[in-house]
Design a protein around this motif. Structure first.
Motif, PDB file in Angstrom:
ATOM      1  N   VAL A  82       1.031  -1.251   0.145  1.00  0.00           N
ATOM      2  CA  VAL A  82       0.051  -0.258   0.226  1.00  0.00           C
ATOM      3  C   VAL A  82       0.528   1.293  -0.160  1.00  0.00           C
ATOM      4  CG1 VAL A  82      -1.941   1.124   1.525  1.00  0.00           C
ATOM      5  CG2 VAL A  82      -1.885  -1.174   1.003  1.00  0.00           C
ATOM      6  N   LEU A  83       2.269   1.360   0.595  1.00  0.00           N
ATOM      7  CA  LEU A  83       2.960   1.778   0.761  1.00  0.00           C
ATOM      8  C   LEU A  83       3.691   2.644  -0.681  1.00  0.00           C
ATOM      9  CD1 LEU A  83       5.461   1.812   3.298  1.00  0.00           C
ATOM     10  CD2 LEU A  83       3.347   3.444   3.072  1.00  0.00           C
ATOM     11  N   GLY A  84       3.859   1.529  -1.498  1.00  0.00           N
ATOM     12  CA  GLY A  84       3.916   1.625  -3.076  1.00  0.00           C
ATOM     13  C   GLY A  84       2.643   2.111  -3.908  1.00  0.00           C
ATOM     14  N   GLU A  85       2.014   1.734  -3.860  1.00  0.00           N
ATOM     15  CA  GLU A  85       0.498   2.455  -4.322  1.00  0.00           C
ATOM     16  C   GLU A  85       0.307   3.737  -4.039  1.00  0.00           C
ATOM     17  OE1 GLU A  85      -1.834   1.687  -6.424  1.00  0.00           O
ATOM     18  OE2 GLU A  85      -3.503   2.031  -5.979  1.00  0.00           O
ATOM     19  N   VAL A  95       2.462   5.858  -3.726  1.00  0.00           N
ATOM     20  CA  VAL A  95       3.352   6.974  -4.231  1.00  0.00           C
ATOM     21  C   VAL A  95       2.693   7.396  -5.946  1.00  0.00           C
ATOM     22  CG1 VAL A  95       5.150   6.972  -6.530  1.00  0.00           C
ATOM     23  CG2 VAL A  95       5.804   6.119  -3.599  1.00  0.00           C
ATOM     24  N   ALA A  96       1.661   6.239  -5.951  1.00  0.00           N
ATOM     25  CA  ALA A  96       0.521   6.544  -7.731  1.00  0.00           C
ATOM     26  C   ALA A  96      -0.101   7.743  -7.127  1.00  0.00           C
ATOM     27  CB  ALA A  96       0.293   5.690  -7.698  1.00  0.00           C
ATOM     28  N   ASP A  97      -1.272   7.826  -6.125  1.00  0.00           N
ATOM     29  CA  ASP A  97      -2.393   8.700  -6.309  1.00  0.00           C
ATOM     30  C   ASP A  97      -2.215   9.136  -5.201  1.00  0.00           C
ATOM     31  OD1 ASP A  97      -3.190   6.561  -4.448  1.00  0.00           O
ATOM     32  OD2 ASP A  97      -5.320   5.689  -5.829  1.00  0.00           O
ATOM     33  N   GLY A  98      -1.149   9.351  -3.802  1.00  0.00           N
ATOM     34  CA  GLY A  98      -0.869  10.352  -2.542  1.00  0.00           C
ATOM     35  C   GLY A  98      -1.893  10.195  -1.869  1.00  0.00           C
ATOM     36  N   ALA A  99      -2.706   8.585  -2.075  1.00  0.00           N
ATOM     37  CA  ALA A  99      -3.472   7.984  -0.718  1.00  0.00           C
ATOM     38  C   ALA A  99      -3.744   6.609   0.156  1.00  0.00           C
ATOM     39  CB  ALA A  99      -5.086   8.393  -1.111  1.00  0.00           C
ATOM     40  N   TYR A 100      -3.698   6.252   1.610  1.00  0.00           N
ATOM     41  CA  TYR A 100      -2.995   4.765   1.576  1.00  0.00           C
ATOM     42  C   TYR A 100      -4.587   4.128   1.072  1.00  0.00           C
ATOM     43  CZ  TYR A 100      -1.055   1.261   4.802  1.00  0.00           C
ATOM     44  OH  TYR A 100      -1.065   0.548   5.302  1.00  0.00           O
ATOM     45  N   HIS A 101      -4.499   3.576   0.870  1.00  0.00           N
ATOM     46  CA  HIS A 101      -6.153   3.124   0.626  1.00  0.00           C
ATOM     47  C   HIS A 101      -5.582   1.209   0.017  1.00  0.00           C
ATOM     48  CE1 HIS A 101      -6.426   3.950  -3.563  1.00  0.00           C
ATOM     49  NE2 HIS A 101      -6.346   4.807  -3.380  1.00  0.00           N
ATOM     50  N   ALA A 102      -5.798   0.434   0.327  1.00  0.00           N
ATOM     51  CA  ALA A 102      -5.984  -0.807  -0.351  1.00  0.00           C
ATOM     52  C   ALA A 102      -6.304  -1.371  -1.148  1.00  0.00           C
ATOM     53  CB  ALA A 102      -5.513  -2.015   1.650  1.00  0.00           C
ATOM     54  N   ASP A 103      -7.691  -0.662  -1.955  1.00  0.00           N
ATOM     55  CA  ASP A 103      -8.661  -1.253  -2.238  1.00  0.00           C
ATOM     56  C   ASP A 103      -8.501  -2.373  -3.402  1.00  0.00           C
ATOM     57  OD1 ASP A 103      -8.660   0.953  -2.954  1.00  0.00           O
ATOM     58  OD2 ASP A 103     -10.852   0.953  -3.346  1.00  0.00           O
ATOM     59  N   ASN A 104      -7.208  -2.324  -4.571  1.00  0.00           N
ATOM     60  CA  ASN A 104      -6.724  -2.467  -5.474  1.00  0.00           C
ATOM     61  C   ASN A 104      -5.593  -3.436  -4.636  1.00  0.00           C
ATOM     62  OD1 ASN A 104      -6.965   0.541  -7.039  1.00  0.00           O
ATOM     63  ND2 ASN A 104      -7.763  -1.480  -8.246  1.00  0.00           N
ATOM     64  N   VAL A 105      -4.698  -2.719  -3.487  1.00  0.00           N
ATOM     65  CA  VAL A 105      -3.399  -3.905  -3.417  1.00  0.00           C
ATOM     66  C   VAL A 105      -4.203  -4.854  -3.151  1.00  0.00           C
ATOM     67  CG1 VAL A 105      -1.560  -3.925  -2.288  1.00  0.00           C
ATOM     68  CG2 VAL A 105      -2.123  -1.862  -3.505  1.00  0.00           C
ATOM     69  N   ALA A 106      -4.776  -4.875  -2.547  1.00  0.00           N
ATOM     70  CA  ALA A 106      -5.489  -6.422  -1.056  1.00  0.00           C
ATOM     71  C   ALA A 106      -5.817  -7.228  -1.948  1.00  0.00           C
ATOM     72  CB  ALA A 106      -6.210  -6.386  -0.167  1.00  0.00           C
ATOM     73  N   PRO A 107      -6.721  -7.062  -3.018  1.00  0.00           N
ATOM     74  CA  PRO A 107      -6.763  -8.003  -3.951  1.00  0.00           C
ATOM     75  C   PRO A 107      -6.033  -8.786  -4.576  1.00  0.00           C
ATOM     76  CG  PRO A 107      -8.218  -6.599  -4.437  1.00  0.00           C
ATOM     77  CD  PRO A 107      -7.431  -5.730  -2.914  1.00  0.00           C
ATOM     78  N   SER A 108      -4.984  -7.685  -5.426  1.00  0.00           N
ATOM     79  CA  SER A 108      -3.968  -7.798  -5.527  1.00  0.00           C
ATOM     80  C   SER A 108      -2.805  -9.291  -5.151  1.00  0.00           C
ATOM     81  CB  SER A 108      -3.386  -6.958  -6.740  1.00  0.00           C
ATOM     82  OG  SER A 108      -2.756  -7.046  -7.756  1.00  0.00           O
ATOM     83  N   LEU A 109      -2.747  -8.541  -4.352  1.00  0.00           N
ATOM     84  CA  LEU A 109      -2.025  -9.415  -2.916  1.00  0.00           C
ATOM     85  C   LEU A 109      -2.570 -11.081  -2.910  1.00  0.00           C
ATOM     86  CD1 LEU A 109       1.118  -9.743  -2.069  1.00  0.00           C
ATOM     87  CD2 LEU A 109       0.342  -8.414   0.007  1.00  0.00           C
ATOM     88  N   LEU A 110      -3.658 -10.916  -2.111  1.00  0.00           N
ATOM     89  CA  LEU A 110      -3.959 -11.891  -1.164  1.00  0.00           C
ATOM     90  C   LEU A 110      -4.937 -12.946  -2.715  1.00  0.00           C
ATOM     91  CD1 LEU A 110      -4.993  -9.517   1.832  1.00  0.00           C
ATOM     92  CD2 LEU A 110      -3.182 -11.598   1.336  1.00  0.00           C
TER      93      LEU A 110
END
Ligand code: HSE
Length: 310
Positions: free
Chosen positions: A129-132, A134-149
């Motif tokens: 999420v810290l990496g994500e 960088v792209a849009d400035g906000a800390y949200h996991a709604d793309n990262v979490a499904p992509s990872l898990l």
């Protein structure tokens, strides 16, 4: 020294109509590939980026995959170790399909495997999420979490990453169209009003609750009634030309529901079975192609694996 780890992390559909910033599911394809390997040269670096048409930076702090990987290495006390990362973009960015999230998820997963898997996937999530971010400035996991898990993921709270994988009914399929229109996530977030009317909150809360129950019960009728975004979609629809025509095409062809994928411009529909999902995606894509807009289409069940080693 020459051991190298190659991984894949899939695209994802965030928001899923009723869960702005708190719901997302993974697709089987497309997705990004990352290679991580030890190197003789001390320190962490990005050694190669392909498939990005030269658009992504090699500077680690500015690169979603690079920053995610570096943050993880720092946490593990391994940031001085000679490690290099190759990023192979195999999906469009700025598409609303979680491209930067797929890169970030793949990066942390690859580094973790390279180092003998010291952390679980859930423990890796924060660094992705810290990496994500960088792209849009906000800390949200709604793309990262499904992509990872993998799976359909509810993030009860983004700050604490209180993340829960939801059950998915058999035969639930996603149809996704990506029209070649440029929308920056930052801009799509910028159009949203900070305050929302109470009656809309009540409707959306009911829809969200109905959505969750429908998954637990495999109740497609309740899913259909619930998959209705009264908060975000009306504010963002104007950013995507022909959005309501595409939505109508999906619903007329049997979709359970249809809305914007993440920040757009991609649009997703859910349906029962691959055959129906294929008919739906073709009808959705036709609206764009009839208007001379180039469009890519994807049909996928909900990917339950998330990031995997290749
Ligand atoms: N929830 C995010 C949004 C997803 O809709 O802005 C895109 O990053």
């Amino acid at each position: 020294m020459d051991q190298s780890i190659k991984v894949f992390a899939p695209a994802s559909v965030a928001n899923v109509a009723v869960g702005y910033d708190i719901l997302g599911f993974a697709l089987e394809k497309p997705g990004d590939e990352i290679v991580a390997r030890f190197s003789e040269k001390a320190g962490f670096r990005i050694s190669l980026i392909t498939g990005d048409k030269g658009k992504l930076p090699y500077e680690v702090p500015k690169n979603t995959a690079g920053f995610a990987a570096y943050s993880l290495l720092k946490h593990l006390g391994e940031s001085e170790r000679g490690i290099e990362l190759e990023i192979h973009k195999k999906m469009p960015f700025g598409s609303g399909l979680g491209s930067s999230a797929a890169s970030a998820a793949a990066a942390v997963f690859a580094i973790n495997v390279l180092l003998g898997s010291p952390l679980s996937k859930k423990e890796l999530l924060h660094f992705a999420v810290l990496g994500e971010q960088v792209a849009d400035g906000a800390y949200h996991a709604d793309n990262v979490a499904p992509s990872l898990l993998g799976g359909m993921v509810l993030i009860r709270n983004n700050k604490d990453l209180d993340v829960h994988t939801l059950p998915v009914p058999d035969k639930l399929y996603a149809s996704v169209v990506y029209p070649h229109i440029k929308i920056l996530t930052k801009d799509a977030r910028g159009v949203l009003k900070p305050d929302v009317p109470l009656d809309k909150v009540i409707q959306q809360t009911g829809n969200m609750a109905g959505f969750i129950i429908s998954l637990f019960r495999s109740d497609f009728d309740l899913l259909s009634r619930s998959l209705n975004d009264v908060l975000i979609e009306p504010q963002r629809a104007t950013l995507i030309p022909h959005f309501y025509q595409v939505k109508k095409a999906a619903l007329d062809n049997g979709a359970i529901g249809c809305s914007i994928s993440g920040a757009g411009p991609s649009i997703f529909a859910l349906s029962k079975g691959k055959e129906s999902a294929t008919e739906i995606v073709n009808a959705m894509a036709k609206v764009f192609s009839d208007q001379g807009i180039q469009v890519e289409k994807f049909v996928s069940p909900i990917n339950q694996s998330g990031a995997i080693r290749l």
